[in-house]
Design a protein around this motif. Structure first.
Motif, short mmCIF file in Angstrom:
data_model
loop_
_atom_site.label_atom_id
_atom_site.label_comp_id
_atom_site.label_asym_id
_atom_site.label_seq_id
_atom_site.Cartn_x
_atom_site.Cartn_y
_atom_site.Cartn_z
N ARG A 4 8.96 4.00 -37.02
CA ARG A 4 9.95 3.31 -37.85
C ARG A 4 10.67 4.28 -38.77
O ARG A 4 11.89 4.22 -38.92
CB ARG A 4 9.26 2.24 -38.71
CG ARG A 4 9.16 0.88 -38.05
CD ARG A 4 8.85 -0.18 -39.08
NE ARG A 4 7.66 0.16 -39.84
CZ ARG A 4 6.44 -0.33 -39.56
NH1 ARG A 4 6.27 -1.17 -38.57
NH2 ARG A 4 5.40 0.03 -40.28
N LEU A 5 9.90 5.18 -39.37
CA LEU A 5 10.53 6.15 -40.28
C LEU A 5 11.48 7.07 -39.52
O LEU A 5 12.56 7.42 -40.01
CB LEU A 5 9.46 6.98 -40.99
CG LEU A 5 8.60 6.21 -42.00
CD1 LEU A 5 7.44 7.07 -42.49
CD2 LEU A 5 9.46 5.77 -43.19
N GLU A 31 14.62 5.09 -38.72
CA GLU A 31 15.41 4.96 -39.94
C GLU A 31 16.18 6.27 -40.22
O GLU A 31 17.35 6.25 -40.57
CB GLU A 31 14.52 4.63 -41.15
CG GLU A 31 13.94 3.22 -41.15
CD GLU A 31 14.94 2.16 -41.58
OE1 GLU A 31 16.10 2.51 -41.86
OE2 GLU A 31 14.55 0.98 -41.61
N LEU A 87 19.03 6.70 -37.69
CA LEU A 87 20.17 5.82 -37.96
C LEU A 87 21.04 6.38 -39.09
O LEU A 87 22.23 6.08 -39.16
CB LEU A 87 19.69 4.41 -38.32
CG LEU A 87 19.00 3.65 -37.19
CD1 LEU A 87 18.50 2.30 -37.70
CD2 LEU A 87 19.94 3.44 -36.01
N ASN A 88 20.43 7.18 -39.96
CA ASN A 88 21.21 7.77 -41.05
C ASN A 88 22.26 8.76 -40.54
O ASN A 88 23.12 9.17 -41.30
CB ASN A 88 20.29 8.46 -42.06
CG ASN A 88 19.75 7.47 -43.07
OD1 ASN A 88 20.43 6.52 -43.42
ND2 ASN A 88 18.54 7.70 -43.53
N LEU A 104 24.26 7.97 -38.13
CA LEU A 104 25.37 7.16 -37.59
C LEU A 104 26.41 6.97 -38.68
O LEU A 104 26.10 6.96 -39.87
CB LEU A 104 24.85 5.80 -37.13
CG LEU A 104 23.78 5.81 -36.06
CD1 LEU A 104 23.38 4.40 -35.68
CD2 LEU A 104 24.27 6.57 -34.84
N GLU A 119 11.91 -3.12 -34.45
CA GLU A 119 11.64 -3.60 -35.80
C GLU A 119 12.72 -3.17 -36.77
O GLU A 119 12.92 -3.79 -37.80
CB GLU A 119 10.27 -3.10 -36.28
CG GLU A 119 9.18 -4.06 -35.91
CD GLU A 119 7.83 -3.62 -36.41
OE1 GLU A 119 6.86 -4.27 -36.06
OE2 GLU A 119 7.74 -2.63 -37.16
N VAL A 120 13.39 -2.09 -36.44
CA VAL A 120 14.44 -1.59 -37.32
C VAL A 120 15.82 -2.06 -36.82
O VAL A 120 16.70 -2.39 -37.60
CB VAL A 120 14.38 -0.05 -37.42
CG1 VAL A 120 15.49 0.48 -38.28
CG2 VAL A 120 13.02 0.38 -37.96
N CYS A 121 16.00 -2.06 -35.49
CA CYS A 121 17.26 -2.50 -34.90
C CYS A 121 16.97 -3.72 -34.05
O CYS A 121 16.56 -3.60 -32.89
CB CYS A 121 17.85 -1.42 -34.00
SG CYS A 121 17.98 0.16 -34.80
#
Lengths: 237, 524
Positions: free
Chosen positions: A65-66, A69, A72-73, A75, A117-119
């Protein structure tokens, strides 16, 4: 189908990159997670050969997950003004660009739960790459992608970056599908310095997000100290 | 761990404002009782420290003199006191050796001697409760003639009534009472009541009752109980005592009024420190962001994007829920970096050693401030899967704006003081605006013995000009982790009346620009 977002310049990562014990300097396209005691404790659990499968699942998911995350930063986002329930206006940002995940079978599949879980409801393509017995080179056996993959940012998932052979092959396949190199983000839990060097010299524009950089490879090309075979520990087969 | 059917078990009754008198009259005649009416207002000052003790009343008197009746009448006549605990000395019978146990089962053990009671423990429990700490009192089973392994957790009383024949015997106990009452009844009346009670309710024979009375009860009363009447502030007749009870109630009310007048100005109501609306948006020197010592998540593009979605009034519940969970997960990951870690070496499947770290703590639990703290709970669960999570229900009283503690369901790690002193507690709330609920929640944890620097408070949003600066001064060692800090807080109205029949709008403090009512958006 929306138009292709311009391949915006990659956003800078916010965390200070400190994991340089086994690789200094890091290639500029490589980012690690902040190397906190807590992250190290997570890795200690999943590296321990005595860790139960349940704990392996739970704690590797936390790291995944980390990593997602952090991925995604990279993007792009655009300025967006909204109104809050209290009636104020707020200058925020909106996410831009569509994404999809691509997992390198089999171990990459283990990262899909964490990604979802994140997307939420993200599309996920799959690639099966195996070593060709005759040439000893990685060979594409199977692939299945969302039809509009060339319009999307791709999060390429493979937990361990050892020699970099299959990852390089996977990127090759993605680029054949029309995905530009700079719109692929490769996410892995543990990388070897050798693998990172090989991979980033081949694809210098492609961002690599790795949780931890280990000492190196042994004679069988396994990462040391590593955690063994990720898929095996995750699926117990 | 509760044993509702034990004769010594403590019942917990929640009474409404209006029906208190009738309910109390109908209470079953059990010895230990906790009575809760409305919530508990702040019991601490703006420095975070407790401003007054609980009021403790000792009620002694002979067996069957009517002590329990007097205690109950007091509660009934006092009316709307927040929480009253009636504590019976019966809970404090000593742990018996096997020899004593044999005597007890043969009805030959003297339960009417002061030595039968564990006075130091009685005094210790009462002292803790008086000091607004929790207490885990022993449970004594009359069926087994023995103290049980389990204990009963008590916390948060405003008035404690300690009753028992020996309640005034021990000097350490007497020192704790704010009011000492002796219930006086004639010996023949007490004996008559005793025979009636034991024969009809406990199935004893008249001979048996008389034998026990002459052997133990009578000498005990003459030697130990009756002389303690000299310590009493007031002696109450065991029957027809309405006037005496009314007098005592008047006295207690007077004491409470005096305390209220003395402490009212000191009580911590953080919203009183919120600057007026007209000045909102300007930063006053006492609430500069850097002085607040907050740990704010790095404002990455993703965090900014998530916050934009959560703040947007057009975001539907499904999206709100999803992104709140995602943000809560990141808050939990950041917050738990503050746990202590030590070196650990493990062997990997590759056959090599890895020198890593592991958390260096025995006890970790979560406490959610309801409702909006619930929005952070799933995130915490994704990070820590085996920690108990308790809750505190804190609501604002609409007339005064005071926070009220309505319910405390704390994990065992916090209830047991010796564990609480070592435990790390992750406290969850949606936002810190006036900080009234945060203030109360931290005080509850400190009352239980949790160390201030082992509390990690996580919230989505904090209002820089709200009560946070008061909170920070009172509890500087608590770590406060948030996703964003907003500049303003102002009074506003939201839909949804406090009581039916009233206006459909409620006055609340709103963080600006804020996220609206997090609990409503997450749950409704």
């Amino acid at each position: 189908m929306s138009s292709v977002p311009a391949p915006a310049p990659p956003q800078p990562a916010n965390h200070v990159n400190t994991n340089q014990a086994h690789m200094n300097p890091l290639p500029p396209s490589v980012f690690t997670l902040p190397q906190t005691a807590q992250l190290e404790a997570l890795y200690t659990i999943i590296r321990d050969k005595n860790t139960s499968r349940g704990d392996f699942l739970f704690y590797s998911d936390r790291i995944i997950r980390l990593l997602v995350e952090e991925g995604l930063n990279h993007l792009p986002v655009v300025k967006k003004t909204i109104e809050t329930p209290t009636g104020s206006t707020y200058e925020g940002v909106g996410f831009q660009g569509k994404i999809c995940g691509v997992s390198i079978l089999r171990a990459g599949e283990a990262m899909e739960a964490g990604l979802r879980e994140v997307c939420r409801s993200v599309r996920i393509g799959k690639i099966l790459i195996q070593r060709d017995e005759e040439t000893a080179q990685p060979k594409l056996f199977y692939s299945k992608f969302p039809p509009d993959i060339k319009n999307r940012y791709v999060l390429l998932l493979d937990p361990m970056l050892a020699t970099g052979g299959s990852a390089i092959k996977a990127v090759e396949v993605l680029m054949e599908q029309g995905v530009p190199e700079e719109r692929i983000i490769f996410i892995n839990l543990i990388a070897s310095p050798e693998g990172l060097t090989t991979f980033t010299s081949k694809y210098p524009l492609l961002k690599v997000i790795t949780g931890w950089i280990d000492e190196g490879l042994n004679e069988k090309a396994f990462i040391i100290p590593g955690l063994g075979d990720f898929g095996e520990r995750r699926y117990c087969v | 761990m509760s044993h509702p059917d034990l004769t010594t078990g403590i019942e917990r009754l929640v009474l409404g404002e209006g029906d208190k008198a009738t309910e109390v009259a109908a209470l079953p005649p059990k010895k230990n009782t906790v009575l809760v009416s409305h919530g508990r207002p702040p019991w601490y000052g703006e420095d975070g420290q407790r401003i007054c003790d609980a009021f403790v009343i000792g009620v002694a008197g002979g067996s069957a003199s009517g002590k329990t009746h007097v205690a109950r009448q007091l509660v009934k006549k006092l009316g709307s006191i927040p929480t009253v605990i009636i504590l019976s000395q019966d809970s404090f019978y000593r742990y018996h050796t096997p020899e004593e146990l044999a005597l007890a089962h043969a009805n030959l053990l003297d339960f009417d001697h002061p030595d039968a009671l564990d006075m130091p423990m009685f005094a210790a429990c009462l002292a803790d409760l008086k000091a607004c700490k929790q207490s885990n009192i022993p449970i004594y089973s009359f069926a087994e003639h023995q103290r049980l392994q389990e204990t009963k957790y008590l916390y948060g009383a405003t008035i404690i009534i300690a009753e028992g024949i020996m309640a005034l015997v021990d000097p350490a106990l007497r020192a704790l009472y704010d009011l000492k009452v002796f219930v006086q009844a004639d010996s023949d009346l007490m004996l008559a009541r005793r025979i009636k009670r034991d024969v009809t309710e406990r199935g004893r024979t008249v001979d048996g009752v008389l034998d026990q009375y002459l052997r133990f009860v009578k000498p005990s009363y003459d030697n130990f109980v009756r002389p303690t009447a000299a310590h009493a502030d007031i002696i109450v007749p065991g029957s027809n005592n309405d006037v005496a009870i009314a007098l005592i109630c008047t006295h207690i009310r007077q004491q409470f009024q005096d305390r209220a007048n003395r402490f009212r100005a000191k009580i911590a109501i953080p919203h009183l420190y919120v600057p007026p609306k007209s000045r909102s948006g300007t930063s006053s020197p006492e609430c500069k962001l850097e002085d607040l010592d907050l740990i704010c998540l790095p404002q990455t593009p993703q965090i900014q994007g998530i916050l934009t979605i959560l703040r947007d009034r057009t975001t539907d519940r499904q999206d709100f829920y999803f992104f709140a969970d995602r943000l809560a997960t990141l808050l939990a990951e950041r917050s738990l970096e503050f746990l202590p870690f030590v070196s650990k070496t493990v062997s990997t499947p590759m056959g090599v050693d890895y020198h890593g770290q592991e958390p260096d703590l025995q006890y970790l639990c979560g406490v959610t401030i309801l409702r909006s703290g619930g929005a952070l709970e799933r995130g915490f669960r994704r990070v820590i899967n085996n920690a108990p999570v308790g809750s505190l229900l804190i609501q604002t009283e609409h007339e005064t704006g005071d926070p009220l503690l309505l319910q405390a369901k704390l994990p065992d790690f916090v209830r047991q003081r010796h564990i609480a002193e070592k435990a790390w507690v992750y406290l969850l709330d949606g936002q810190i605006g006036t900080a009234a609920a945060a203030f109360m929640a931290i005080r509850v944890l400190l009352d239980h013995g949790v160390q201030e620097d082992r509390i990690i408070f996580a919230a989505f949003l904090i209002a820089r000009t709200g009560g946070i600066s008061v909170l920070r001064k009172a509890f500087p060692k608590v770590r406060i982790v948030c996703a964003a800090v907003d500049d303003r807080i102002s009074e506003g109205w939201i839909e949804g009346g406090a009581k039916p029949g009233e206006s459909n709008r409620t006055k609340v403090w709103l963080i600006q620009p804020g996220m609206g009512q997090i609990g409503d958006r997450y749950y409704l």
